[in-house]
Design a protein around this motif. Sequence first.
Motif, PDB file in Angstrom:
ATOM      1  N   GLY A 153     -10.423  -3.603 -11.592  1.00 50.68           N
ATOM      2  CA  GLY A 153      -9.676  -2.435 -11.145  1.00 50.68           C
ATOM      3  C   GLY A 153     -10.280  -1.728  -9.955  1.00 50.68           C
ATOM      4  O   GLY A 153     -10.120  -0.507  -9.801  1.00 50.68           O
ATOM      5  N   THR A 179       0.068  -1.371  -3.170  1.00 49.98           N
ATOM      6  CA  THR A 179      -0.682  -0.757  -4.258  1.00 49.98           C
ATOM      7  C   THR A 179      -0.095  -1.259  -5.571  1.00 49.98           C
ATOM      8  O   THR A 179       0.823  -2.090  -5.580  1.00 49.98           O
ATOM      9  N   ASP A 180      -0.577  -0.733  -6.677  1.00 51.26           N
ATOM     10  CA  ASP A 180      -0.003  -1.095  -7.967  1.00 51.26           C
ATOM     11  C   ASP A 180       1.453  -0.652  -8.072  1.00 51.26           C
ATOM     12  O   ASP A 180       2.223  -1.207  -8.864  1.00 51.26           O
ATOM     13  N   VAL A 181       1.836   0.355  -7.286  1.00 53.06           N
ATOM     14  CA  VAL A 181       3.210   0.860  -7.324  1.00 53.06           C
ATOM     15  C   VAL A 181       4.164  -0.095  -6.611  1.00 53.06           C
ATOM     16  O   VAL A 181       5.269  -0.368  -7.087  1.00 53.06           O
ATOM     17  N   LEU A 199     -10.215  -7.222  -8.247  1.00 50.62           N
ATOM     18  CA  LEU A 199      -8.946  -6.978  -8.923  1.00 50.62           C
ATOM     19  C   LEU A 199      -9.132  -6.902 -10.427  1.00 50.62           C
ATOM     20  O   LEU A 199      -8.561  -6.047 -11.104  1.00 50.62           O
ATOM     21  N   THR A 224      -6.277  -9.544  -0.345  1.00 50.06           N
ATOM     22  CA  THR A 224      -5.987 -10.252  -1.588  1.00 50.06           C
ATOM     23  C   THR A 224      -4.611 -10.901  -1.479  1.00 50.06           C
ATOM     24  O   THR A 224      -3.610 -10.392  -1.983  1.00 50.06           O
ATOM     25  N   ASP A 251       6.093   1.495  -2.557  1.00 49.60           N
ATOM     26  CA  ASP A 251       5.297   2.716  -2.686  1.00 49.60           C
ATOM     27  C   ASP A 251       5.629   3.561  -1.458  1.00 49.60           C
ATOM     28  O   ASP A 251       5.196   3.259  -0.345  1.00 49.60           O
ATOM     29  N   ASP A 258      -7.505  -0.602  -4.737  1.00 45.58           N
ATOM     30  CA  ASP A 258      -6.367   0.318  -4.705  1.00 45.58           C
ATOM     31  C   ASP A 258      -5.293  -0.158  -3.737  1.00 45.58           C
ATOM     32  O   ASP A 258      -4.108   0.088  -3.948  1.00 45.58           O
ATOM     33  N   ARG A 261      -1.965 -11.281  -4.432  1.00 47.72           N
ATOM     34  CA  ARG A 261      -1.295 -10.102  -4.957  1.00 47.72           C
ATOM     35  C   ARG A 261      -0.003  -9.805  -4.184  1.00 47.72           C
ATOM     36  O   ARG A 261       0.831  -9.021  -4.652  1.00 47.72           O
TER      37      ARG A 261
END
Length: 208
Positions: free
Chosen positions: A41, A62-64, A38, A94, A121, A44, A97
């Motif tokens: 980066g 995701t990051d979205v 993480l 993870t 997302d 994904d 997160r």
Amino acid sequence: MTASPIDASTDPGDLLTGLDPTDERLAALHARFAETALGVGAVDVAYRTLDSPVGLLLVCATDVGVLRVAFEIEGHDTVLDRLASTVSPRIVETPSRLDAAARELDEYFRGERRAFDLPLDRRLSTGFQRTVLEHLPEIGYGSTASYAAVALASGSPRAVRAVGTACATNPLPLVVPCHRVVRSDGTSGNYRGGMAAKQTLIDLEAGA
């Protein structure tokens, strides 16, 4: 101790080779890998599993935002493999997160939450399916709507079968409440998590 850099091509399996799967060091090493990945980066799609009244759930993000919620009946490994081929192979378990998603789902199952505030997302939904799914949160907690009513609200009153398909393939069940869509005769209809799971959710909301 400073964690070693992990590039995007690093396979966590390579780091875990040679350890007894029951060894606590395995869990610690995986946690270290996940946090390091993480940090650089290299993740994904993050995922975790959650116990629930409708069985073990797989939640991916995701990051979205939240990307996928999957029931055990779907085969979690199958779902992850599909995401690896359609979204990104950089998938890592993870849990941290997904703390917010875990908390909101837990609140929902305890009857303390009636709507989700999670970012989503929606890339796995397109076309008419996306139109249908974006309408579903308008069906209030504890209420149901028929496939025909949802088709009408989605602007295609004759697309009842397509609404059924959109709901049955919803990549974000629970969070996007397709369980609130039922047949015109009041029976539950098909559901990605199975008909028993759908009825459990309807009953949970009715009794809250």
